[in-house]
Design an enzyme around this catalytic site. Structure first.
Site, PDB file in Angstrom:
ATOM      1  N   ASN A   1      49.315  38.882  37.246  1.00 53.96           N
ATOM      2  CA  ASN A   1      50.011  39.932  37.982  1.00 53.96           C
ATOM      3  C   ASN A   1      51.246  39.364  38.682  1.00 53.96           C
ATOM      4  O   ASN A   1      51.231  38.227  39.131  1.00 53.96           O
ATOM      5  CB  ASN A   1      49.083  40.541  39.037  1.00 53.96           C
ATOM      6  CG  ASN A   1      47.816  41.103  38.450  1.00 53.96           C
ATOM      7  OD1 ASN A   1      47.826  41.691  37.382  1.00 53.96           O
ATOM      8  ND2 ASN A   1      46.709  40.919  39.134  1.00 53.96           N
TER       9      ASN A   1
ATOM     10  N   HIS B   1      49.407  44.255  41.991  1.00 53.15           N
ATOM     11  CA  HIS B   1      48.122  43.730  42.465  1.00 53.15           C
ATOM     12  C   HIS B   1      48.077  42.211  42.604  1.00 53.15           C
ATOM     13  O   HIS B   1      47.000  41.625  42.561  1.00 53.15           O
ATOM     14  CB  HIS B   1      46.960  44.222  41.581  1.00 53.15           C
ATOM     15  CG  HIS B   1      46.971  45.699  41.379  1.00 53.15           C
ATOM     16  ND1 HIS B   1      46.616  46.580  42.376  1.00 53.15           N
ATOM     17  CD2 HIS B   1      47.339  46.451  40.322  1.00 53.15           C
ATOM     18  CE1 HIS B   1      46.753  47.815  41.937  1.00 53.15           C
ATOM     19  NE2 HIS B   1      47.199  47.765  40.692  1.00 53.15           N
TER      20      HIS B   1
ATOM     21  N   HIS C   1      49.548  32.866  38.874  1.00 55.26           N
ATOM     22  CA  HIS C   1      48.213  32.445  38.445  1.00 55.26           C
ATOM     23  C   HIS C   1      47.710  33.357  37.340  1.00 55.26           C
ATOM     24  O   HIS C   1      47.980  34.552  37.329  1.00 55.26           O
ATOM     25  CB  HIS C   1      47.227  32.382  39.608  1.00 55.26           C
ATOM     26  CG  HIS C   1      47.080  33.636  40.414  1.00 55.26           C
ATOM     27  ND1 HIS C   1      48.047  34.080  41.300  1.00 55.26           N
ATOM     28  CD2 HIS C   1      46.084  34.536  40.473  1.00 55.26           C
ATOM     29  CE1 HIS C   1      47.637  35.191  41.882  1.00 55.26           C
ATOM     30  NE2 HIS C   1      46.445  35.498  41.384  1.00 55.26           N
ATOM     31  N   PHE C   2      47.013  32.734  36.411  1.00 57.02           N
ATOM     32  CA  PHE C   2      46.381  33.438  35.304  1.00 57.02           C
ATOM     33  C   PHE C   2      44.881  33.439  35.547  1.00 57.02           C
ATOM     34  O   PHE C   2      44.305  32.384  35.807  1.00 57.02           O
ATOM     35  CB  PHE C   2      46.666  32.723  33.975  1.00 57.02           C
ATOM     36  CG  PHE C   2      48.096  32.806  33.536  1.00 57.02           C
ATOM     37  CD1 PHE C   2      48.489  33.724  32.575  1.00 57.02           C
ATOM     38  CD2 PHE C   2      49.056  31.970  34.084  1.00 57.02           C
ATOM     39  CE1 PHE C   2      49.810  33.802  32.165  1.00 57.02           C
ATOM     40  CE2 PHE C   2      50.381  32.038  33.684  1.00 57.02           C
ATOM     41  CZ  PHE C   2      50.758  32.957  32.725  1.00 57.02           C
ATOM     42  N   HIS C   3      44.282  34.602  35.458  1.00 54.46           N
ATOM     43  CA  HIS C   3      42.829  34.714  35.541  1.00 54.46           C
ATOM     44  C   HIS C   3      42.271  34.652  34.118  1.00 54.46           C
ATOM     45  O   HIS C   3      42.747  35.384  33.246  1.00 54.46           O
ATOM     46  CB  HIS C   3      42.414  36.076  36.116  1.00 54.46           C
ATOM     47  CG  HIS C   3      42.813  36.310  37.523  1.00 54.46           C
ATOM     48  ND1 HIS C   3      41.928  36.169  38.572  1.00 54.46           N
ATOM     49  CD2 HIS C   3      43.986  36.710  38.070  1.00 54.46           C
ATOM     50  CE1 HIS C   3      42.540  36.474  39.701  1.00 54.46           C
ATOM     51  NE2 HIS C   3      43.800  36.802  39.423  1.00 54.46           N
TER      52      HIS C   3
END
Length: 139
Positions: free
Chosen positions: A88, A94, A101-103
């Protein structure tokens, strides 16, 4: 400045503990402390960039190179075959922590993992042509 503004920098520096999954010169990955499913991991550039469009090519390539490797390890470890990779940019999108950052979020069941509502609509030809011209003009 809020606590979240420097959270990931403090994690990379070891000032805040983390469950480190992976580290190299440019990238750091660690378990999310509020996981949507077991194995939910964050992959970040070590240096802070607020949004993806600000990440230098070398760092972006380094993240892109390790995302599949980390995702594969998580899927093997959790036994999941389905997962989401989410990234995001900005508050309206959000983003809670202002550091790219990558989830990597395993999706073991319908209830666990990422849930998404996707309010899509039909793309009209004129709208497509207009936005396409603007996007390609900025590449």
């Amino acid at each position: 400045m809020s606590f979240l503004d420097t959270l990931f920098e403090k994690i990379v520096e070891g000032k805040i503990p983390s469950y480190k999954v992976y580290e190299d010169d440019l990238v750091y990955a660690f378990l999310d402390i509020n996981p949507l499913a077991p194995g939910h991991t964050l992959v970040i550039p070590k240096k802070k960039y607020v949004t993806l469009d600000k990440v230098p090519s070398e760092t972006a390539a380094a993240i892109g190179a390790v995302l599949p490797k980390i995702a594969s390890a998580i899927m093997k470890a959790t036994g999941c075959k389905d997962y989401n990779i989410l990234q995001n940019n900005g508050k309206l999108a959000h983003q809670e922590v202002p550091h790219v950052h990558f989830h990597i979020i395993p999706k073991p069941t319908k209830e666990q993992g990422l849930g998404i509502k996707w309010p899509s609509k039909k793309l009209e030809k004129k709208d497509a042509e207009d936005i396409l011209k603007k996007i390609t003009g900025n590449l």
